[in-house]
Write a protein that holds these residues in place. Structure first.
Motif, PDB file in Angstrom:
ATOM      1  N   LYS A 166      -2.165  -7.980  -2.210  1.00 53.73           N
ATOM      2  CA  LYS A 166      -1.814  -6.578  -2.454  1.00 53.73           C
ATOM      3  C   LYS A 166      -0.401  -6.460  -3.017  1.00 53.73           C
ATOM      4  CE  LYS A 166      -1.785  -1.891  -1.074  1.00 53.73           C
ATOM      5  NZ  LYS A 166      -2.183  -0.829  -0.197  1.00 53.73           N
ATOM      6  N   LEU A 201      -8.091  -2.263  -6.209  1.00 47.71           N
ATOM      7  CA  LEU A 201      -8.087  -2.235  -4.730  1.00 47.71           C
ATOM      8  C   LEU A 201      -9.089  -1.215  -4.198  1.00 47.71           C
ATOM      9  CD1 LEU A 201      -4.228  -2.360  -4.026  1.00 47.71           C
ATOM     10  CD2 LEU A 201      -5.840  -4.258  -3.981  1.00 47.71           C
ATOM     11  N   ARG A 232      -3.998  -1.613  -9.987  1.00 47.90           N
ATOM     12  CA  ARG A 232      -4.066  -1.203  -8.568  1.00 47.90           C
ATOM     13  C   ARG A 232      -5.406  -0.539  -8.241  1.00 47.90           C
ATOM     14  NH1 ARG A 232       0.914   1.165  -4.889  1.00 47.90           N
ATOM     15  NH2 ARG A 232      -0.290   1.383  -2.974  1.00 47.90           N
ATOM     16  N   LYS A 288       2.062   4.006  -0.566  1.00 44.53           N
ATOM     17  CA  LYS A 288       1.299   5.271  -0.650  1.00 44.53           C
ATOM     18  C   LYS A 288       1.411   5.979   0.693  1.00 44.53           C
ATOM     19  CE  LYS A 288      -2.217   4.293  -4.107  1.00 44.53           C
ATOM     20  NZ  LYS A 288      -3.666   4.089  -4.343  1.00 44.53           N
ATOM     21  N   ASP A 339      -3.346  -3.290   4.440  1.00 46.51           N
ATOM     22  CA  ASP A 339      -3.481  -2.316   3.362  1.00 46.51           C
ATOM     23  C   ASP A 339      -2.420  -1.221   3.397  1.00 46.51           C
ATOM     24  OD1 ASP A 339      -4.423  -0.809   1.249  1.00 46.51           O
ATOM     25  OD2 ASP A 339      -6.064   0.100   2.372  1.00 46.51           O
TER      26      ASP A 339
HETATM   27  N1  GLY Z   1      -5.196   1.433  -0.535  1.00 48.40           N
HETATM   28  C1  GLY Z   1      -5.170   1.220  -1.925  1.00 48.40           C
HETATM   29  C2  GLY Z   1      -3.790   1.230  -2.504  1.00 48.40           C
HETATM   30  O1  GLY Z   1      -2.800   1.127  -1.785  1.00 48.40           O
HETATM   31  O2  GLY Z   1      -3.662   1.326  -3.698  1.00 48.40           O
END
Ligand code: GLY
Length: 354
Positions: A227, A244, A241, A143, A137
């Protein structure tokens, strides 16, 4: 070995998955970044296990490498530690052509990532995630953030790494709590979009951690590919997104009410996924039998499935304070069935009855 390419135009990058990658960090660094310096940022849990190996590999590749070791834990994701990193970069003459290397779990990735995003208006970032949560993740998708007393991840950026090395062997040293932390997110990927992954987990769960480790390369590949694909379509979290975040509305509320000292993130996500799927099934918004299948898998993986004893009003209050929610309005992620999800606009009333 498998490689997943995250396609974001000029900011595309590879994620390599292979046992033993920690000892090849130098060669990969050189092939992607060329001759420049590496500022390795890690914590005191990870340093005794992997720092020497990473530094030896960088030195062997003739890379000038310096390192800093910070205390482990969420408290390190703060502005003071960010300032410590800036001081360290300054003392070691880290310039714009150099690279910040985040070695560790989600806290290191987020903190070192934000330092990379902001030092000299941005330097390149390499991620070497060593926990299951970070591999599936937080090291993927760019992020990066630190927490403020007012809340988690309130100061951050989207800053994609240029290279990610996920070494499944590093998962052998995880404590049971860190292992469960990652498993919650792994189950999430099966729920929202990968039914074959869910089935693989159902097959392996009765054999415990050993069973899952036998299939870990495939498990990592499936989660990271999923992802990467989502991030390619919605880098800045305006639509797809958000899926997630399945299970995360309640999870964040539980974590907030417990002041981040109760359940770990992935465990809170497991509780959140079970709770919201029970509710959505009761309301006819999810195929019947879905919650039972999800809860059975979570229990087989030793993940919690029941909300702790917290007054409902406290949970609802925490939900309305979440930075992603506008007041009482919420967008929640619901399952149609295992392997398929959708966004559902609602209010906290959704959680009030039931
Ligand atoms: N952990 C969720 C994202 O990276 O959007």
């Amino acid at each position: 070995m498998s490689t997943i390419q995250v396609n974001l135009g000029a900011r595309s990058y590879p994620i390599h998955i292979e046992r033993g990658l920690v000892d090849q960090a130098g060669a990969y660094f050189l092939s992607v970044f060329g001759q420049c310096a590496a500022a390795v940022v890690t914590d005191d849990n990870v340093a005794p296990l992997y720092l020497d190996r990473v530094m030896a590999s960088l030195t062997q590749a003739d890379v000038r490498a310096v390192s800093i070791t910070l205390p482990h834990g969420e408290r390190t994701k703060c502005l003071d530690c960010l300032t410590q990193l800036y001081t360290f970069f300054s003392e070691h003459h880290i310039t714009r052509k150099d690279v910040v290397v985040a070695l560790g779990g989600g806290v290191m990735g987020d903190l070192a990532g934000l330092a990379a995003a902001t030092w000299l208006r941005g330097v390149r970032l390499m991620q070497i995630p060593t926990t299951l949560l970070a591999q599936v993740d937080s090291s993927v998708g760019g992020k990066v953030a630190v927490d403020l007393p007012q809340g988690k991840n309130l100061v951050g950026a989207f800053w994609q790494p240029s290279l990610v090395l996920a070494d499944p062997d590093t998962l052998q040293t995880l404590t049971p709590a860190y292992w469960r932390d990652g498993l919650g997110e792994v189950v999430k990927y099966g729920c929202i979009g990968d039914e074959p992954l869910f089935r693989l987990l159902e097959k392996d769960a009765p054999m415990g951690r050993e069973g899952l480790m036998q299939d870990i390369d495939e498990i990592l590949h499936r989660c990271i590919s999923y992802k990467a694909n989502v991030v390619e379509q919605d880098e800045h979290d305006t639509g797809l997104r958000m899926t997630l975040n399945f299970g995360h509305t309640l999870a964040h509320a539980v974590e907030t009410v417990q002041h981040y000292e109760g359940y770990r993130h992935g465990e809170a996500v497991a509780i959140g996924m079970a709770a919201i799927t029970r509710l959505s099934e009761e309301r006819g918004l999810t195929e019947s039998g879905t919650a039972q299948r999800l809860i059975a898998l979570e229990q087989a993986l030793s993940l919690p499935t029941e909300l702790p004893e917290i007054p409902k009003e406290d949970l609802l209050h925490a939900m309305t304070q979440d930075k992603k929610n506008a007041g009482d309005t919420l967008t929640v992620i619901l399952l149609r069935r295992i392997g398929a999800c959708y966004l559902h606009k609602t209010t906290t009333k959704f959680f009030r009855h039931g």
